[in-house]
Design an enzyme around this catalytic site. Structure first.
Site, PDB file in Angstrom:
ATOM      1  N   PRO A 133     -16.238  -5.092  -0.178  1.00  0.00           N
ATOM      2  CA  PRO A 133     -17.326  -4.749  -1.090  1.00  0.00           C
ATOM      3  C   PRO A 133     -17.529  -3.235  -1.131  1.00  0.00           C
ATOM      4  CG  PRO A 133     -18.009  -6.479   0.419  1.00  0.00           C
ATOM      5  CD  PRO A 133     -16.712  -5.925   0.929  1.00  0.00           C
ATOM      6  N   LYS A 171     -19.794 -10.904   4.277  1.00  0.00           N
ATOM      7  CA  LYS A 171     -18.526 -10.193   4.501  1.00  0.00           C
ATOM      8  C   LYS A 171     -18.640  -9.350   5.766  1.00  0.00           C
ATOM      9  CE  LYS A 171     -16.906 -11.084   0.198  1.00  0.00           C
ATOM     10  NZ  LYS A 171     -15.622 -11.583  -0.193  1.00  0.00           N
TER      11      LYS A 171
END
Length: 115
Positions: free
Chosen positions: A2, A34
């Site tokens: 990300p 994540k």
């Protein structure tokens, strides 16, 4: 994987940018589920910007991720990043836009290759 790019017209002189980066990194990792060691946060301050016809404090963000994005997740990310910007940079939540991009693994490069 990300990546959150934040731009604001607020000058960053005298701002604890490390706190903004740390808080945003932890929030993105937590909300997307994540590992934080893959999260990238970019913060640019003092960017000429007009929102609603004024140059009062404002911000724009783009978040790119391989999966994990969706209507409810995006709402939570928008709310959380807006809270960070308001508390750390005095950018009101109604003067912040964020765009979400869900990309394929082959569209995200890292370590000389793609994911």
């Amino acid at each position: 994987m990300p990546s959150l790019n934040l731009s604001t017209n607020v000058p960053l002189d005298g701002v604890a940018t490390s706190d903004v980066l740390k808080d945003a990194s932890k929030a993105v990792a937590r909300i997307l589920g994540k590992p934080e060691n893959y999260v990238l946060i970019v913060l640019k301050g003092g960017v000429p910007m007009s929102f609603g016809g004024t140059e009062e404090p404002a911000a724009y963000g783009e978040l790119v991720s391989i999966g994990g994005l969706g209507p409810e997740t995006n709402k939570e990310l928008s709310k959380t990043i807006a809270q960070i910007l308001e508390s750390k940079l005095s950018v009101p939540p109604n003067r912040f836009f964020i765009k979400f991009y869900d990309v394929k693994r082959s569209d995200f490069g890292w370590n000389g290759s793609t994911f």
